[in-house]
Structures are given as structure tokens and as C-alpha cells.
Design a protein around this motif. Sequence first.
Motif, short mmCIF file in Angstrom:
data_model
loop_
_atom_site.label_atom_id
_atom_site.label_comp_id
_atom_site.label_asym_id
_atom_site.label_seq_id
_atom_site.Cartn_x
_atom_site.Cartn_y
_atom_site.Cartn_z
N ARG A 260 -19.12 65.55 58.32
CA ARG A 260 -19.97 66.17 58.10
C ARG A 260 -21.20 65.97 59.15
O ARG A 260 -21.32 64.90 59.44
CB ARG A 260 -20.77 66.48 56.64
N SER A 261 -21.82 67.20 59.53
CA SER A 261 -22.82 67.03 60.51
C SER A 261 -23.88 66.26 60.00
O SER A 261 -24.40 66.45 58.85
CB SER A 261 -23.38 68.31 61.08
N THR B 162 -21.19 58.72 63.42
CA THR B 162 -21.07 60.14 64.15
C THR B 162 -21.07 60.21 65.82
O THR B 162 -20.98 61.15 66.40
CB THR B 162 -22.01 60.88 63.39
N TRP C 59 -26.91 66.17 60.74
CA TRP C 59 -28.13 66.99 60.69
C TRP C 59 -28.55 67.38 59.34
O TRP C 59 -29.80 67.92 59.00
CB TRP C 59 -27.99 68.50 61.59
N TRP C 60 -27.65 67.50 58.44
CA TRP C 60 -27.85 67.94 57.09
C TRP C 60 -28.58 66.84 56.43
O TRP C 60 -29.24 66.90 55.44
CB TRP C 60 -26.39 68.19 56.32
N LEU C 61 -28.77 65.72 57.08
CA LEU C 61 -29.49 64.50 56.33
C LEU C 61 -30.86 64.73 56.55
O LEU C 61 -31.79 64.18 55.68
CB LEU C 61 -29.18 63.15 57.02
N LEU D 182 -32.49 67.38 55.27
CA LEU D 182 -33.09 68.15 54.16
C LEU D 182 -33.21 66.85 53.07
O LEU D 182 -34.46 66.92 52.56
CB LEU D 182 -31.89 69.17 53.36
N ILE E 136 -33.22 63.15 63.62
CA ILE E 136 -32.92 63.68 62.46
C ILE E 136 -33.80 62.99 61.38
O ILE E 136 -34.26 63.36 60.33
CB ILE E 136 -31.43 62.93 61.99
N VAL F 148 -24.63 63.41 50.80
CA VAL F 148 -24.34 64.03 52.19
C VAL F 148 -23.71 63.22 53.05
O VAL F 148 -22.89 63.73 53.91
CB VAL F 148 -25.88 64.38 52.76
#
Length: 230
Positions: free
Chosen positions: A71-72, A11, A74-76, A78, A21, A66
Motif C-alpha cells: 500500500r502507498s 517503500t 501516503w495513506w499514513l 490520514l 508524509i 495502514v
Amino acid sequence: LVLPLWIQSVTGFDPLATGVILTGLAIGALVSGGLARKLSVALGPTRVVRVGMVLEIIGIVAVALVLDPSRSPWWLMLPLFVYGIGLGLDSAQLTSVVLEDVPLEKSGRASAMTSTFRQLGSALGAAVLGAILFAGLGFFTTQDLKGVSNLPEDKQQQVVEQVKGSAGQAIPQLEKIPELAPEVEAAKAGYTRAAKETAYMAAIFMLFGLLVSFGLPKDKPGDRADTDDE
């Protein structure tokens, strides 16, 4: 081991953003660590350890789902938060579960052995998962390059060796060369597939530990609560 390398290589996030993150895990562990004792009184420490391991498995599998270059990252946060909750629950109670039936005069030796096996498990786990990651990185990147690259086979292999030898850190450098755009996308896809495979393998190891935990003596929540009150 896997996530910081993947986030920065695929990324392009810098180490600071990557660290932010990963704080999702630390926040989850901080929250659940404070609740572990109360849950232990209500459920018993062995059950709390099992609940923690279940949450860790869910978190690891969710991380694998994920992971996606499009995909960003930042979703990691969660799934890492869920993983952290599980980690806080089982880590807080693990020592007491292990030492529960050990005679007092042997508790020092048993505690030292527990700590030793924890360190050994961490080192061995990092080595095994690292081997899986790098084997998958070479294999999947080679596969993905064959489908999109116009480079000769020896040049493709050079790209694979660069990516694998640098743990993916060569990808941002290759990305600066416009002519290698297909190779860069293939490397990102291969790295992602390798990271997913590593995560699933980690979940399998955790599942094995969960199954083994059912061989422990059953908890008696009522007795545990009385003892804590006293």
C-alpha cells in the motif's frame, strides 16, 4: 522513530518524501493546538487532555492497520493527522492540568519537574519502543525467511543481521540483487510486522496513561469559563 525508517526501507521513499508524509502529524497538531483553549473553556482542560489521548490511540492503531508494503505510504498521512490533532489537544493543556492544584510559590519547581518528566518519558519511550522494534525485526524476518528462502541457514542469518543492524536500510541495497528477491520480500514483511507490533505497544502505553488520567480531579467547565472571562 519507527515510521521514517519503515517508509524509507520498505517503500524506498527518499527522506524528503518521508518528511512530507510526516507533516500530516504537524498539520493536525497545528489545527488542534489553536482550538485547545476554546475546548478547554467548554469541556475543562482534563477532559480535553483525555480527548487528545483517545485520538492519539486511534491514530496509532490506524497507523498500524495502514502499514502494508503493498500500500502507498501516503495513506499514513490520514492517521498521522488524527494523531496530530490528539497531540495538539493534550500537549496544549497538559501543563495547566498538572499545575492546577500547585501553590503559586511552588509552581516554578513543579513546572521544572513536569518538563523533566516529559523529557525522561520521551527518551525512555524511544528506548523501549526501539528495543521492541529491533527485537521484532530480527524475530519476524527470521521467521519469514524460513518460509521462502532457498539460502542456507547461515546465509539467511546474515541477511537478518544486515537488515537488523542497519535498521532496515540494507533492504534497498539487497533489492538491487535480483537473486535475493524472495529474501527482500521476507525482510519487508518482517519489518512491517515488527513496526505494527511496536505501534500496538505504543497504543497500549497510551491507553495506560488514559486510564491513569481518570484519577485526576473532575473538571468544572462552568467555573473554568468564568475564570477565563475574568
